[in-house]
Design a protein around this motif. Sequence first.
Motif, PDB file in Angstrom:
ATOM      1  N   SER A 232     -59.640  80.242   1.845  1.00  0.00           N
ATOM      2  CA  SER A 232     -58.834  79.767   0.714  1.00  0.00           C
ATOM      3  C   SER A 232     -57.489  80.480   0.639  1.00  0.00           C
ATOM      4  CB  SER A 232     -59.605  79.932  -0.595  1.00  0.00           C
ATOM      5  OG  SER A 232     -59.941  81.280  -0.812  1.00  0.00           O
ATOM      6  N   ARG A 233     -57.433  81.733   1.051  1.00  0.00           N
ATOM      7  CA  ARG A 233     -56.154  82.458   0.987  1.00  0.00           C
ATOM      8  C   ARG A 233     -55.086  81.795   1.854  1.00  0.00           C
ATOM      9  NH1 ARG A 233     -59.297  87.682   0.893  1.00  0.00           N
ATOM     10  NH2 ARG A 233     -59.269  88.245  -1.307  1.00  0.00           N
ATOM     11  N   THR A 234     -55.457  81.365   3.027  1.00  0.00           N
ATOM     12  CA  THR A 234     -54.497  80.682   3.902  1.00  0.00           C
ATOM     13  C   THR A 234     -54.007  79.399   3.243  1.00  0.00           C
ATOM     14  OG1 THR A 234     -55.625  81.559   5.845  1.00  0.00           O
ATOM     15  CG2 THR A 234     -54.169  79.667   6.186  1.00  0.00           C
ATOM     16  N   ILE A 235     -54.905  78.668   2.660  1.00  0.00           N
ATOM     17  CA  ILE A 235     -54.563  77.402   2.014  1.00  0.00           C
ATOM     18  C   ILE A 235     -53.666  77.647   0.803  1.00  0.00           C
ATOM     19  CG2 ILE A 235     -55.559  75.455   0.745  1.00  0.00           C
ATOM     20  CD1 ILE A 235     -58.024  75.802   2.705  1.00  0.00           C
ATOM     21  N   GLU A 236     -54.041  78.611  -0.030  1.00  0.00           N
ATOM     22  CA  GLU A 236     -53.316  78.849  -1.279  1.00  0.00           C
ATOM     23  C   GLU A 236     -51.994  79.591  -1.082  1.00  0.00           C
ATOM     24  OE1 GLU A 236     -56.330  80.783  -3.586  1.00  0.00           O
ATOM     25  OE2 GLU A 236     -57.450  78.910  -3.882  1.00  0.00           O
ATOM     26  N   LEU A 237     -51.916  80.475  -0.104  1.00  0.00           N
ATOM     27  CA  LEU A 237     -50.672  81.217   0.111  1.00  0.00           C
ATOM     28  C   LEU A 237     -49.558  80.370   0.712  1.00  0.00           C
ATOM     29  CD1 LEU A 237     -52.022  84.666   1.335  1.00  0.00           C
ATOM     30  CD2 LEU A 237     -50.828  84.170  -0.803  1.00  0.00           C
ATOM     31  N   ASN A 238     -49.885  79.174   1.142  1.00  0.00           N
ATOM     32  CA  ASN A 238     -48.873  78.287   1.714  1.00  0.00           C
ATOM     33  C   ASN A 238     -48.526  77.110   0.811  1.00  0.00           C
ATOM     34  OD1 ASN A 238     -48.144  79.158   4.604  1.00  0.00           O
ATOM     35  ND2 ASN A 238     -50.357  79.469   4.477  1.00  0.00           N
ATOM     36  N   VAL A 239     -49.046  77.109  -0.389  1.00  0.00           N
ATOM     37  CA  VAL A 239     -48.809  76.002  -1.325  1.00  0.00           C
ATOM     38  C   VAL A 239     -47.318  75.758  -1.545  1.00  0.00           C
ATOM     39  CG1 VAL A 239     -49.047  75.387  -3.767  1.00  0.00           C
ATOM     40  CG2 VAL A 239     -51.041  76.075  -2.469  1.00  0.00           C
ATOM     41  N   HIS A 240     -46.528  76.801  -1.549  1.00  0.00           N
ATOM     42  CA  HIS A 240     -45.088  76.639  -1.791  1.00  0.00           C
ATOM     43  C   HIS A 240     -44.405  75.780  -0.727  1.00  0.00           C
ATOM     44  CE1 HIS A 240     -45.197  79.963   1.079  1.00  0.00           C
ATOM     45  NE2 HIS A 240     -43.955  79.642   1.380  1.00  0.00           N
ATOM     46  N   ARG A 241     -45.070  75.530   0.382  1.00  0.00           N
ATOM     47  CA  ARG A 241     -44.502  74.730   1.471  1.00  0.00           C
ATOM     48  C   ARG A 241     -44.783  73.227   1.325  1.00  0.00           C
ATOM     49  NH1 ARG A 241     -43.530  78.463   5.688  1.00  0.00           N
ATOM     50  NH2 ARG A 241     -44.730  80.387   5.458  1.00  0.00           N
ATOM     51  N   ILE A 242     -45.536  72.835   0.322  1.00  0.00           N
ATOM     52  CA  ILE A 242     -45.911  71.429   0.168  1.00  0.00           C
ATOM     53  C   ILE A 242     -44.671  70.608  -0.194  1.00  0.00           C
ATOM     54  CG2 ILE A 242     -47.264  69.774  -1.179  1.00  0.00           C
ATOM     55  CD1 ILE A 242     -49.342  72.013  -1.561  1.00  0.00           C
ATOM     56  N   PRO A 243     -44.357  69.605   0.615  1.00  0.00           N
ATOM     57  CA  PRO A 243     -43.201  68.756   0.314  1.00  0.00           C
ATOM     58  C   PRO A 243     -43.381  68.036  -1.026  1.00  0.00           C
ATOM     59  CG  PRO A 243     -43.984  68.384   2.553  1.00  0.00           C
ATOM     60  CD  PRO A 243     -45.005  69.240   1.872  1.00  0.00           C
ATOM     61  N   ASP A 244     -42.310  67.979  -1.796  1.00  0.00           N
ATOM     62  CA  ASP A 244     -42.250  67.253  -3.075  1.00  0.00           C
ATOM     63  C   ASP A 244     -43.054  67.877  -4.208  1.00  0.00           C
ATOM     64  OD1 ASP A 244     -40.612  65.312  -1.831  1.00  0.00           O
ATOM     65  OD2 ASP A 244     -42.400  64.277  -1.089  1.00  0.00           O
TER      66      ASP A 244
END
Length: 158
Positions: A113-125
């Motif tokens: 989950s850390r990998t998934i959540e720490l990259n949330v800022h990269r989600i387009p739009d």
Amino acid sequence: MLKARKLDKVKNDKVDIVLPWVDGSDPEWMERKEQWRAKSSVDYKANTNVRYESWDNLEYWFRAVEKNLPWFHKIFLLTCGHIPSFLNIDHPKLRIVRHEEYIPQKYLPAFKSRTIELNVHRIPDLSENFILFNDDFFHCSILKSHIILNIIRYVMKQ
């Protein structure tokens, strides 16, 4: 590099919801996870299958959000490709986001989950204002959008 933003310069009051989800009963996914775990240094006890169990309550999670947070802009469902069978994927307030759409390739496949959540800022739009939920957290009462925005403003002033 991300820059801290000043809340008095927030461009909008849209609030998105981000929900990471996996179908932990999918045999193909389970096989890929076991192959990954065999190669990784992750402690078996820290990544057991119980972390990925589905309680078949995701439909109720969506209903609770629709009822109690009706002001939300969009829900971003983060997935490795699983899509719940009940979900209307054409709904204008829903966006399905696969891990490879926002997580750098060197961190894939993502089983933590850390990998998934720490990259949330990269989600387009994704709106600059968002709430990161988990599918085991239900919002059971009405929450006004101005309360969330005031919390964000308070936190950003700190």
